[in-house]
Each structure stands twice: as C-alpha cells, then as structure tokens.
Design a protein around this motif. Sequence first.
Motif, PDB file in Angstrom:
ATOM      1  N   TYR A  14       4.851  -0.056 -10.801  1.00 24.01           N
ATOM      2  CA  TYR A  14       4.431   0.204  -9.435  1.00 24.01           C
ATOM      3  C   TYR A  14       5.432  -0.431  -8.479  1.00 24.01           C
ATOM      4  CZ  TYR A  14      -0.193   1.186 -11.435  1.00 24.01           C
ATOM      5  OH  TYR A  14      -1.237   1.705 -12.166  1.00 24.01           O
ATOM      6  N   GLN A  44       5.656  -2.126  -4.642  1.00 20.61           N
ATOM      7  CA  GLN A  44       4.823  -2.668  -3.577  1.00 20.61           C
ATOM      8  C   GLN A  44       5.703  -3.191  -2.445  1.00 20.61           C
ATOM      9  OE1 GLN A  44       2.156  -5.948  -4.519  1.00 20.61           O
ATOM     10  NE2 GLN A  44       0.719  -5.286  -2.933  1.00 20.61           N
ATOM     11  N   GLY A  46       2.788  -6.391   2.441  1.00 18.44           N
ATOM     12  CA  GLY A  46       1.565  -6.086   3.173  1.00 18.44           C
ATOM     13  C   GLY A  46       0.937  -4.745   2.854  1.00 18.44           C
ATOM     14  N   ARG A  47       1.420  -4.084   1.813  1.00 13.97           N
ATOM     15  CA  ARG A  47       0.902  -2.754   1.457  1.00 13.97           C
ATOM     16  C   ARG A  47       0.357  -2.765   0.027  1.00 13.97           C
ATOM     17  NH1 ARG A  47       0.515  -0.193   6.090  1.00 13.97           N
ATOM     18  NH2 ARG A  47       0.310   1.742   4.908  1.00 13.97           N
ATOM     19  N   GLY A  48      -0.396  -1.723  -0.315  1.00 14.00           N
ATOM     20  CA  GLY A  48      -0.876  -1.588  -1.677  1.00 14.00           C
ATOM     21  C   GLY A  48       0.215  -1.066  -2.606  1.00 14.00           C
ATOM     22  N   PRO A  49       0.114  -1.366  -3.898  1.00 14.82           N
ATOM     23  CA  PRO A  49       1.091  -0.846  -4.864  1.00 14.82           C
ATOM     24  C   PRO A  49       1.056   0.677  -4.926  1.00 14.82           C
ATOM     25  CG  PRO A  49      -0.205  -2.631  -5.822  1.00 14.82           C
ATOM     26  CD  PRO A  49      -0.852  -2.265  -4.538  1.00 14.82           C
ATOM     27  N   PHE A  75       2.061   3.827  -7.467  1.00 12.69           N
ATOM     28  CA  PHE A  75       2.379   4.170  -8.848  1.00 12.69           C
ATOM     29  C   PHE A  75       3.710   4.902  -8.931  1.00 12.69           C
ATOM     30  CE2 PHE A  75       1.948   5.388 -13.133  1.00 12.69           C
ATOM     31  CZ  PHE A  75       2.250   6.733 -13.232  1.00 12.69           C
ATOM     32  N   ARG A 105      -7.536  -2.760   7.850  1.00 10.34           N
ATOM     33  CA  ARG A 105      -6.267  -3.339   7.368  1.00 10.34           C
ATOM     34  C   ARG A 105      -6.280  -4.855   7.507  1.00 10.34           C
ATOM     35  NH1 ARG A 105      -2.775  -3.025   5.015  1.00 10.34           N
ATOM     36  NH2 ARG A 105      -0.834  -2.649   6.124  1.00 10.34           N
ATOM     37  N   MET A 111      -5.609 -10.876   0.115  1.00  9.27           N
ATOM     38  CA  MET A 111      -5.398  -9.437   0.264  1.00  9.27           C
ATOM     39  C   MET A 111      -6.318  -8.756  -0.744  1.00  9.27           C
ATOM     40  SD  MET A 111      -3.841  -6.719   1.436  1.00  9.27           S
ATOM     41  CE  MET A 111      -2.120  -6.448   1.805  1.00  9.27           C
ATOM     42  N   LEU A 122      -7.463  -5.266  -2.546  1.00  8.00           N
ATOM     43  CA  LEU A 122      -6.944  -3.942  -2.866  1.00  8.00           C
ATOM     44  C   LEU A 122      -7.975  -3.155  -3.662  1.00  8.00           C
ATOM     45  CD1 LEU A 122      -3.413  -5.138  -3.893  1.00  8.00           C
ATOM     46  CD2 LEU A 122      -3.858  -3.588  -2.013  1.00  8.00           C
ATOM     47  N   GLU A 169      -2.639   5.602 -15.010  1.00 14.26           N
ATOM     48  CA  GLU A 169      -2.154   5.125 -13.718  1.00 14.26           C
ATOM     49  C   GLU A 169      -3.299   4.879 -12.742  1.00 14.26           C
ATOM     50  OE1 GLU A 169      -1.772   8.132 -14.912  1.00 14.26           O
ATOM     51  OE2 GLU A 169      -1.785   9.667 -13.337  1.00 14.26           O
ATOM     52  N   GLN A 170      -3.056   3.942 -11.836  1.00 14.18           N
ATOM     53  CA  GLN A 170      -4.026   3.645 -10.789  1.00 14.18           C
ATOM     54  C   GLN A 170      -3.425   3.999  -9.436  1.00 14.18           C
ATOM     55  OE1 GLN A 170      -5.084  -0.609 -11.581  1.00 14.18           O
ATOM     56  NE2 GLN A 170      -7.073   0.246 -12.052  1.00 14.18           N
ATOM     57  N   PHE A 230      -3.734   3.060  -5.428  1.00 10.13           N
ATOM     58  CA  PHE A 230      -4.219   1.964  -4.592  1.00 10.13           C
ATOM     59  C   PHE A 230      -4.364   2.378  -3.135  1.00 10.13           C
ATOM     60  CE2 PHE A 230      -4.247  -1.822  -7.228  1.00 10.13           C
ATOM     61  CZ  PHE A 230      -3.530  -1.410  -8.336  1.00 10.13           C
ATOM     62  N   GLY A 231      -5.298   1.714  -2.475  1.00 13.61           N
ATOM     63  CA  GLY A 231      -5.397   1.819  -1.035  1.00 13.61           C
ATOM     64  C   GLY A 231      -4.372   0.907  -0.375  1.00 13.61           C
ATOM     65  N   PRO A 232      -4.333   0.913   0.960  1.00 15.31           N
ATOM     66  CA  PRO A 232      -3.327   0.128   1.685  1.00 15.31           C
ATOM     67  C   PRO A 232      -3.613  -1.367   1.710  1.00 15.31           C
ATOM     68  CG  PRO A 232      -4.765   1.258   3.219  1.00 15.31           C
ATOM     69  CD  PRO A 232      -5.135   1.755   1.864  1.00 15.31           C
ATOM     70  N   GLY A 233      -4.828  -1.747   1.324  1.00 14.22           N
ATOM     71  CA  GLY A 233      -5.171  -3.172   1.300  1.00 14.22           C
ATOM     72  C   GLY A 233      -5.863  -3.630   2.573  1.00 14.22           C
ATOM     73  N   ARG A 279      -6.293  -7.258   4.533  1.00 18.55           N
ATOM     74  CA  ARG A 279      -5.956  -8.693   4.608  1.00 18.55           C
ATOM     75  C   ARG A 279      -7.131  -9.402   5.267  1.00 18.55           C
ATOM     76  NH1 ARG A 279      -2.629 -12.074   2.250  1.00 18.55           N
ATOM     77  NH2 ARG A 279      -0.922 -10.591   2.494  1.00 18.55           N
TER      78      ARG A 279
END
Lengths: 112, 113
Positions: A36, A38, A41-44, A46, B9, B88, B90, B101-102, B104-107, B109
């Motif tokens: 992945y 990254q 400040g963002r999500g990973p 794929f 966010r 953070m 996720l 595979e996964q 992910f969202g933007p997370g 904080r």
Amino acid sequence: SQKIEQNSEALNIQEGKTATLTCNYTNYSPAYLQWYRQDPGRGPVFLLLIRENEKEKRKERLKVTFDTTLKQSLFHITASQPADSATYLCAQSASGTYKYIFGTGTRLKVLA
Amino acid sequence: DVKVTQSSRYLVKRTGEKVFLECVQDMDHENMFWYRQDPGLGLRLIYFSYDVKMKEKGDIPEGYSVSREKKERFSLILESASTNQTSMYLCASSPPEGSGEQYFGPGTRLTVT
C-alpha cells in the motif's frame, strides 16, 4: 507471533533510479502479501497483491516479488519520480482469517 | 472504483465524551474494519465485521465498540473518550475472503483533550 518487518529508516533515491523496499515476515508464509501507499495524513491506497504461490507480480512501473525461502517480499518502483515519494506499507493476510498484519512502513523520498 | 468515506477528517473531543465515527463503503463488501494508526506502531486492528450485525474483536478493542446495522455502514464508538485514544482512525473494507486487498477511507484524526 507473526510479524511484518519493514525498514523504518527513510529511503532516499535519485529520480529515474529504481527504488527497492523490503518486507520480511516471521514464522509462517502468508497466503497473500499486499503493498500500500500512504501519503501524510491520508489513508493507505492499495497497490499490489501477490499470492504465496506467485514469484512476481507487475503493474506498470511497480513490481513485487515473494520469496518464501527468504521469508521476504521486495517492492520495486522503476524510473522513480518525485511524485512516488510516500510511505509504503506491507501487509499480510492468511486464508481462513480476517486478520491483516501490517508493517510500520518505509518512507521513500525521490529526489529531483 | 471502491469508495470508502469517513464522516469527519478532523475531530476534537473532550475527555469523557461519547464519540461516534462513521464509515460508509459503496462496493457491497462484506468485510469492514476499524484500525488506529500511531507513529511507530503501525496499523492496529480495533474491530472488524464480516456481515451485518456480526463483529469480532481485533487486537485493541478496549474502550471501543462498533455497530453494523447495514452492510455499507460500520460505526466505531468511543464510549468515554480518553486522551490515549488520540490517534488517526482508519476504516477499511474488503471483498469476501480470498482476494486479500483492503480499501481504506481517508482517515479521521481524533484529538481528545
């Protein structure tokens, strides 16, 4: 217990070179290894997945290898660009489980 | 393209507050996950869900609960926020077991003061 180990030191390379990142696992061979990207400040995101019965997988400038003898996966970015600068995470999963184990990631910086 | 969205966010909460983090995926995935990510510790699994109303504890479930009433939505609840839950968060989803595979969202904080 199973662990995924990535080099925590940052990797700096010159633009145009091939970046190679390493992921080592302990104990058993995982059914799948994933890589992945990254950004801060963002999500990973794929990138690639390789199965334990596969030696190599490619996608555009990316290549992943899986060596069950060395218990290692290598992730290569050819013709690297400054836009490739990010942290790259390795993760493993096994058949019959929903559990993913992530490494802590290696930060790559491509210098113009 | 798979899309995973998270409700906020950035979030700032006070100690003792109840906190809700929402996650929605649009790919009809069975599996959904909540992780927290802290420097030097990587991603740690809090809870996952493999179907509506089904959930299983991950590695660090203490202080958290989850809810999955609809397939596309997975909520993480901090019952009484504490400063050590500043992190953070996720959310991720994945197709049925086998593909690996996964997504992910933007997370989110979260800061607990």
